[in-house]
Write a protein that holds these residues in place. Structure first.
Motif, mmCIF file in Angstrom:
data_model
loop_
_atom_site.group_PDB
_atom_site.id
_atom_site.type_symbol
_atom_site.label_atom_id
_atom_site.label_comp_id
_atom_site.label_asym_id
_atom_site.label_seq_id
_atom_site.Cartn_x
_atom_site.Cartn_y
_atom_site.Cartn_z
ATOM 1 N N TRP A 186 61.952 69.727 72.023
ATOM 2 C CA TRP A 186 62.107 68.207 71.842
ATOM 3 C C TRP A 186 60.822 67.581 71.027
ATOM 4 N N ILE A 187 59.616 68.328 71.149
ATOM 5 C CA ILE A 187 58.419 67.997 70.553
ATOM 6 C C ILE A 187 58.342 68.252 69.220
ATOM 7 N N GLN A 188 59.089 69.521 68.678
ATOM 8 C CA GLN A 188 59.084 69.867 67.225
ATOM 9 C C GLN A 188 59.998 69.157 66.489
ATOM 10 N N LEU A 189 61.253 68.645 67.162
ATOM 11 C CA LEU A 189 61.893 67.554 66.504
ATOM 12 C C LEU A 189 61.315 66.231 66.524
ATOM 13 N N LYS A 190 60.696 65.644 67.366
ATOM 14 C CA LYS A 190 59.930 64.483 67.602
ATOM 15 C C LYS A 190 58.952 64.276 66.419
ATOM 16 N N SER A 191 58.237 65.332 66.468
ATOM 17 C CA SER A 191 57.023 65.479 65.307
ATOM 18 C C SER A 191 57.744 65.516 63.947
ATOM 19 N N ARG A 192 58.772 66.267 63.721
ATOM 20 C CA ARG A 192 59.432 66.363 62.548
ATOM 21 C C ARG A 192 59.958 64.780 61.962
ATOM 22 N N ILE A 193 60.582 64.263 63.090
ATOM 23 C CA ILE A 193 61.061 62.760 62.725
ATOM 24 C C ILE A 193 60.051 61.987 62.474
ATOM 25 N N SER A 194 59.137 61.892 63.289
ATOM 26 C CA SER A 194 58.067 60.914 63.151
ATOM 27 C C SER A 194 57.201 61.186 61.707
ATOM 28 N N TYR A 195 56.956 62.325 61.470
ATOM 29 C CA TYR A 195 56.559 62.935 60.218
ATOM 30 C C TYR A 195 57.309 62.098 58.981
ATOM 31 N N LEU A 196 58.584 62.561 59.004
ATOM 32 C CA LEU A 196 59.544 61.905 58.062
ATOM 33 C C LEU A 196 59.517 60.415 57.917
ATOM 34 N N ASN A 198 70.884 71.135 72.587
ATOM 35 C CA ASN A 198 71.291 70.351 73.306
ATOM 36 C C ASN A 198 71.270 69.000 73.162
ATOM 37 N N TYR A 199 72.516 68.250 73.472
ATOM 38 C CA TYR A 199 72.583 66.693 73.293
ATOM 39 C C TYR A 199 71.443 66.008 73.817
ATOM 40 N N ASN A 200 71.098 66.288 75.181
ATOM 41 C CA ASN A 200 70.163 65.756 75.872
ATOM 42 C C ASN A 200 68.743 65.776 75.523
ATOM 43 N N THR A 201 68.593 66.849 74.593
ATOM 44 C CA THR A 201 67.149 67.338 73.835
ATOM 45 C C THR A 201 67.071 66.129 72.713
ATOM 46 N N ILE A 202 68.097 65.859 71.918
ATOM 47 C CA ILE A 202 68.093 64.580 71.066
ATOM 48 C C ILE A 202 67.856 63.355 71.648
ATOM 49 N N SER A 203 68.493 63.146 72.709
ATOM 50 C CA SER A 203 68.268 62.030 73.618
ATOM 51 C C SER A 203 66.991 61.688 73.758
#
Length: 130
Positions: free
Chosen positions: A16-26, A51-56
């Motif tokens: 979730w931190i990897q994804l959050k960081s990527r979206i924040s960066y973009l 998992n769906y909950n990870t993206i949430s």
């Protein structure tokens, strides 16, 4: 959906931190602009094979940071007031990556100056495409 990005399950950084960081960066680099609609939780979960909950969790955290906003029945959008500050989670993520990079460079016998040249080359190459 995230510009060819895939999470790395082997690096020890929570997904979730990897994804959050990527979206924040973009968002911070202008790939996603204020008002842009983001993928749905379901779409992103399928795309990233998580998992769906990870993206949430990612979206809730980004919303708390003021980078995105959810509009019931319409989707999730980049906030018009998206603040370009770097979060403490982003700093933690970058520190973990840089620690691993330095460990690998030292294992290979590289000096600080050699590693700095490698980083500069990568930075110059990648920044051309952003």
């Amino acid at each position: 959906m995230l510009k060819g990005y895939k999470v790395d399950e082997s690096n020890g950084i929570p997904i979730w931190i990897q994804l959050k960081s990527r979206i924040s960066y973009l968002i911070q680099t202008g790939f996603f602009s204020p008002g842009d609609r983001l993928p749905t939780v379901r779409e992103l979960a399928i795309d990233q094979k998580v998992n769906y909950n990870t993206i949430s969790k990612v979206y809730l955290s980004l919303e708390r940071d003021g980078l995105i906003e959810s509009k019931r029945g319409r989707g999730t959008f980049v906030s018009e007031n998206a603040d370009a500050k770097i979060s403490s989670e982003d700093i933690t993520y970058l520190c973990a990556i840089s620690d691993e990079l330095v460990r690998k460079a030292l294992t290979l016998g590289m000096s600080y100056d050699e590693l700095a040249k490698v980083l500069k080359r990568s930075f110059d190459t990648i920044s051309e495409f952003l």
